[in-house]
Motif scaffolding. Structure first.
Motif, PDB file in Angstrom:
ATOM      1  N   VAL A 160     -12.544  77.210  72.570  1.00  0.00           N
ATOM      2  CA  VAL A 160     -13.864  76.583  72.628  1.00  0.00           C
ATOM      3  C   VAL A 160     -13.849  75.443  71.616  1.00  0.00           C
ATOM      4  O   VAL A 160     -13.459  75.629  70.467  1.00  0.00           O
ATOM      5  N   ILE A 161     -14.260  74.258  72.072  1.00  0.00           N
ATOM      6  CA  ILE A 161     -14.210  73.082  71.210  1.00  0.00           C
ATOM      7  C   ILE A 161     -15.581  72.420  71.118  1.00  0.00           C
ATOM      8  O   ILE A 161     -16.489  72.749  71.880  1.00  0.00           O
ATOM      9  N   SER A 162     -15.687  71.484  70.190  1.00  0.00           N
ATOM     10  CA  SER A 162     -16.933  70.752  69.978  1.00  0.00           C
ATOM     11  C   SER A 162     -16.785  69.307  70.452  1.00  0.00           C
ATOM     12  O   SER A 162     -15.676  68.836  70.725  1.00  0.00           O
ATOM     13  N   ILE A 163     -17.910  68.619  70.509  1.00  0.00           N
ATOM     14  CA  ILE A 163     -17.897  67.191  70.830  1.00  0.00           C
ATOM     15  C   ILE A 163     -17.087  66.445  69.768  1.00  0.00           C
ATOM     16  O   ILE A 163     -16.332  65.526  70.081  1.00  0.00           O
ATOM     17  N   GLY A 164     -17.219  66.864  68.510  1.00  0.00           N
ATOM     18  CA  GLY A 164     -16.432  66.259  67.433  1.00  0.00           C
ATOM     19  C   GLY A 164     -14.944  66.416  67.656  1.00  0.00           C
ATOM     20  O   GLY A 164     -14.167  65.501  67.389  1.00  0.00           O
ATOM     21  N   ASP A 165     -14.526  67.592  68.157  1.00  0.00           N
ATOM     22  CA  ASP A 165     -13.105  67.823  68.459  1.00  0.00           C
ATOM     23  C   ASP A 165     -12.617  66.855  69.531  1.00  0.00           C
ATOM     24  O   ASP A 165     -11.508  66.319  69.443  1.00  0.00           O
ATOM     25  N   VAL A 166     -13.435  66.642  70.555  1.00  0.00           N
ATOM     26  CA  VAL A 166     -13.051  65.740  71.646  1.00  0.00           C
ATOM     27  C   VAL A 166     -12.859  64.324  71.098  1.00  0.00           C
ATOM     28  O   VAL A 166     -11.838  63.669  71.363  1.00  0.00           O
ATOM     29  N   ILE A 167     -13.829  63.862  70.316  1.00  0.00           N
ATOM     30  CA  ILE A 167     -13.753  62.503  69.761  1.00  0.00           C
ATOM     31  C   ILE A 167     -12.571  62.370  68.808  1.00  0.00           C
ATOM     32  O   ILE A 167     -11.818  61.391  68.859  1.00  0.00           O
ATOM     33  N   MET A 168     -12.383  63.359  67.934  1.00  0.00           N
ATOM     34  CA  MET A 168     -11.279  63.328  66.975  1.00  0.00           C
ATOM     35  C   MET A 168      -9.931  63.281  67.707  1.00  0.00           C
ATOM     36  O   MET A 168      -9.050  62.502  67.350  1.00  0.00           O
ATOM     37  N   ASN A 169      -9.773  64.120  68.725  1.00  0.00           N
ATOM     38  CA  ASN A 169      -8.499  64.163  69.438  1.00  0.00           C
ATOM     39  C   ASN A 169      -8.251  62.901  70.247  1.00  0.00           C
ATOM     40  O   ASN A 169      -7.107  62.486  70.397  1.00  0.00           O
ATOM     41  N   PHE A 170      -9.299  62.278  70.761  1.00  0.00           N
ATOM     42  CA  PHE A 170      -9.139  60.976  71.405  1.00  0.00           C
ATOM     43  C   PHE A 170      -8.577  59.982  70.390  1.00  0.00           C
ATOM     44  O   PHE A 170      -7.652  59.230  70.687  1.00  0.00           O
ATOM     45  N   GLY A 171      -9.133  59.979  69.165  1.00  0.00           N
ATOM     46  CA  GLY A 171      -8.659  59.081  68.117  1.00  0.00           C
ATOM     47  C   GLY A 171      -7.215  59.355  67.733  1.00  0.00           C
ATOM     48  O   GLY A 171      -6.425  58.426  67.546  1.00  0.00           O
ATOM     49  N   ILE A 172      -6.861  60.640  67.617  1.00  0.00           N
ATOM     50  CA  ILE A 172      -5.477  61.007  67.281  1.00  0.00           C
ATOM     51  C   ILE A 172      -4.539  60.515  68.374  1.00  0.00           C
ATOM     52  O   ILE A 172      -3.483  59.932  68.097  1.00  0.00           O
ATOM     53  N   PHE A 173      -4.907  60.771  69.625  1.00  0.00           N
ATOM     54  CA  PHE A 173      -4.080  60.335  70.752  1.00  0.00           C
ATOM     55  C   PHE A 173      -3.918  58.820  70.746  1.00  0.00           C
ATOM     56  O   PHE A 173      -2.807  58.300  70.870  1.00  0.00           O
ATOM     57  N   PHE A 174      -5.021  58.095  70.592  1.00  0.00           N
ATOM     58  CA  PHE A 174      -4.988  56.633  70.585  1.00  0.00           C
ATOM     59  C   PHE A 174      -4.129  56.122  69.432  1.00  0.00           C
ATOM     60  O   PHE A 174      -3.300  55.226  69.614  1.00  0.00           O
ATOM     61  N   TYR A 175      -4.312  56.686  68.239  1.00  0.00           N
ATOM     62  CA  TYR A 175      -3.524  56.265  67.079  1.00  0.00           C
ATOM     63  C   TYR A 175      -2.028  56.481  67.332  1.00  0.00           C
ATOM     64  O   TYR A 175      -1.214  55.584  67.081  1.00  0.00           O
ATOM     65  N   LEU A 176      -1.673  57.648  67.837  1.00  0.00           N
ATOM     66  CA  LEU A 176      -0.251  57.939  68.074  1.00  0.00           C
ATOM     67  C   LEU A 176       0.337  57.037  69.155  1.00  0.00           C
ATOM     68  O   LEU A 176       1.489  56.609  69.045  1.00  0.00           O
ATOM     69  N   GLN A 177      -0.439  56.733  70.186  1.00  0.00           N
ATOM     70  CA  GLN A 177       0.077  55.834  71.221  1.00  0.00           C
ATOM     71  C   GLN A 177       0.342  54.449  70.647  1.00  0.00           C
ATOM     72  O   GLN A 177       1.386  53.840  70.915  1.00  0.00           O
ATOM     73  N   GLN A 178      -0.592  53.947  69.845  1.00  0.00           N
ATOM     74  CA  GLN A 178      -0.405  52.636  69.218  1.00  0.00           C
ATOM     75  C   GLN A 178       0.817  52.647  68.300  1.00  0.00           C
ATOM     76  O   GLN A 178       1.631  51.728  68.325  1.00  0.00           O
ATOM     77  N   ALA A 179       0.916  53.690  67.494  1.00  0.00           N
ATOM     78  CA  ALA A 179       2.009  53.767  66.523  1.00  0.00           C
ATOM     79  C   ALA A 179       3.369  53.909  67.204  1.00  0.00           C
ATOM     80  O   ALA A 179       4.351  53.303  66.780  1.00  0.00           O
ATOM     81  N   MET A 180       3.433  54.703  68.263  1.00  0.00           N
ATOM     82  CA  MET A 180       4.715  54.978  68.905  1.00  0.00           C
ATOM     83  C   MET A 180       5.154  53.857  69.839  1.00  0.00           C
ATOM     84  O   MET A 180       6.353  53.642  70.029  1.00  0.00           O
ATOM     85  N   LEU A 181       4.210  53.137  70.429  1.00  0.00           N
ATOM     86  CA  LEU A 181       4.579  52.077  71.365  1.00  0.00           C
ATOM     87  C   LEU A 181       4.845  50.745  70.684  1.00  0.00           C
ATOM     88  O   LEU A 181       5.474  49.867  71.275  1.00  0.00           O
ATOM     89  N   VAL A 182       4.399  50.595  69.448  1.00  0.00           N
ATOM     90  CA  VAL A 182       4.572  49.311  68.777  1.00  0.00           C
ATOM     91  C   VAL A 182       6.057  48.970  68.610  1.00  0.00           C
ATOM     92  O   VAL A 182       6.452  47.829  68.782  1.00  0.00           O
ATOM     93  N   HIS A 183       6.884  49.963  68.319  1.00  0.00           N
ATOM     94  CA  HIS A 183       8.315  49.691  68.156  1.00  0.00           C
ATOM     95  C   HIS A 183       8.949  49.313  69.502  1.00  0.00           C
ATOM     96  O   HIS A 183       9.770  48.406  69.573  1.00  0.00           O
ATOM     97  N   LYS A 184       8.548  49.978  70.574  1.00  0.00           N
ATOM     98  CA  LYS A 184       9.077  49.641  71.899  1.00  0.00           C
ATOM     99  C   LYS A 184       8.687  48.215  72.269  1.00  0.00           C
ATOM    100  O   LYS A 184       9.496  47.452  72.793  1.00  0.00           O
ATOM    101  N   LEU A 185       7.449  47.854  71.990  1.00  0.00           N
ATOM    102  CA  LEU A 185       6.992  46.498  72.307  1.00  0.00           C
ATOM    103  C   LEU A 185       7.752  45.464  71.485  1.00  0.00           C
ATOM    104  O   LEU A 185       8.127  44.405  71.993  1.00  0.00           O
ATOM    105  N   ARG A 186       7.995  45.772  70.203  1.00  0.00           N
ATOM    106  CA  ARG A 186       8.753  44.832  69.366  1.00  0.00           C
ATOM    107  C   ARG A 186      10.187  44.662  69.884  1.00  0.00           C
ATOM    108  O   ARG A 186      10.685  43.562  69.978  1.00  0.00           O
ATOM    109  N   THR A 187      10.848  45.791  70.217  1.00  0.00           N
ATOM    110  CA  THR A 187      12.238  45.695  70.667  1.00  0.00           C
ATOM    111  C   THR A 187      12.336  45.015  72.018  1.00  0.00           C
ATOM    112  O   THR A 187      13.257  44.263  72.274  1.00  0.00           O
ATOM    113  N   SER A 188      11.367  45.268  72.926  1.00  0.00           N
ATOM    114  CA  SER A 188      11.427  44.592  74.227  1.00  0.00           C
ATOM    115  C   SER A 188      11.137  43.111  74.080  1.00  0.00           C
ATOM    116  O   SER A 188      11.717  42.296  74.795  1.00  0.00           O
ATOM    117  N   PHE A 189      10.279  42.740  73.146  1.00  0.00           N
ATOM    118  CA  PHE A 189       9.991  41.327  72.911  1.00  0.00           C
ATOM    119  C   PHE A 189      11.233  40.635  72.347  1.00  0.00           C
ATOM    120  O   PHE A 189      11.589  39.547  72.777  1.00  0.00           O
TER     121      PHE A 189
END
Length: 193
Positions: A160-189
């Motif tokens: 059972v989760i809260s609205i805060g959990d949903v928002i927090m996990n969206f932020g964690i997911f978004f942060y990790l996607q940005q952090a993990m894809l930045v190196h791929k984007l740099r190397t492909s560029f």
């Protein structure tokens, strides 16, 4: 629930960025006070594990969780310029506020728990507090911010989760996607030049 956001974010990041790029990107993450996060997660885990074993923890675990949340909010605030951190801050802050207003305990919906675990229903009804949770009642302040959303199949865990959990996990997911894809984007560029 924070563990779920991290695991899902890392798995999707590995799929999107590739194994080597993801490992490189994860090794380059630098957060101000970043070592505090694993310590805070470890403290929360210890509080869960030691609940029912040590009377001091049983009596004061609500306050201990509030200190952990406050410390986490401070670290997130220090890193607010990072993409996704505002979402994480907002989610943690919502959980902090509802717990603060309800004696350091996260209100949990009896109906949502009944869907997942009938044994826990009796523990909540009888007043036996399950770690940081307390039964959501008519006297609960801001009940809509409590743990009111049941997750079941196809989600791999029942919780059972809260609205805060949903928002927090969206932020964690978004942060990790940005952090993990930045190196791929740099190397492909660099590779295309």
């Amino acid at each position: 629930m924070v563990y779920d956001g991290i695991v899902i974010g890392v798995i999707v990041g590995f799929i999107r960025a590739g194994w080597r790029n993801s490992l490189t990107a994860l090794s380059q993450i630098r957060l101000k006070g970043g070592l505090i996060f694993p310590i805070l997660l470890g403290i929360q885990l210890l509080l869960y594990l030691l609940h029912g074993e040590i009377s001091f923890i049983d009596q004061y675990n609500g306050y201990m969780f509030m200190v952990v949340y406050a410390a986490g909010l401070c670290v997130i605030w220090l890193n607010r310029q990072e993409k996704g951190m505002w979402w994480i801050f907002a989610g943690v802050a919502l959980n902090f506020v509802v717990m603060l207003l309800n004696g350091g305990k996260m209100p949990v919906s009896l109906d949502a728990v009944a869907i997942l675990d009938p044994d826990s229903v009796e523990a909540l009804r009888s007043g036996i507090i399950v770690s940081k949770h307390v039964l959501l009642t008519d006297s609960t302040l801001m009940p809509f911010l409590g743990d009111i959303i049941p997750l079941t199949l196809p989600y791999p865990r029942s919780l059972v989760i809260s609205i805060g959990d949903v928002i927090m996990n969206f932020g964690i997911f978004f942060y990790l996607q940005q952090a993990m894809l930045v190196h791929k984007l740099r190397t492909s560029f660099v590779d295309t030049k």
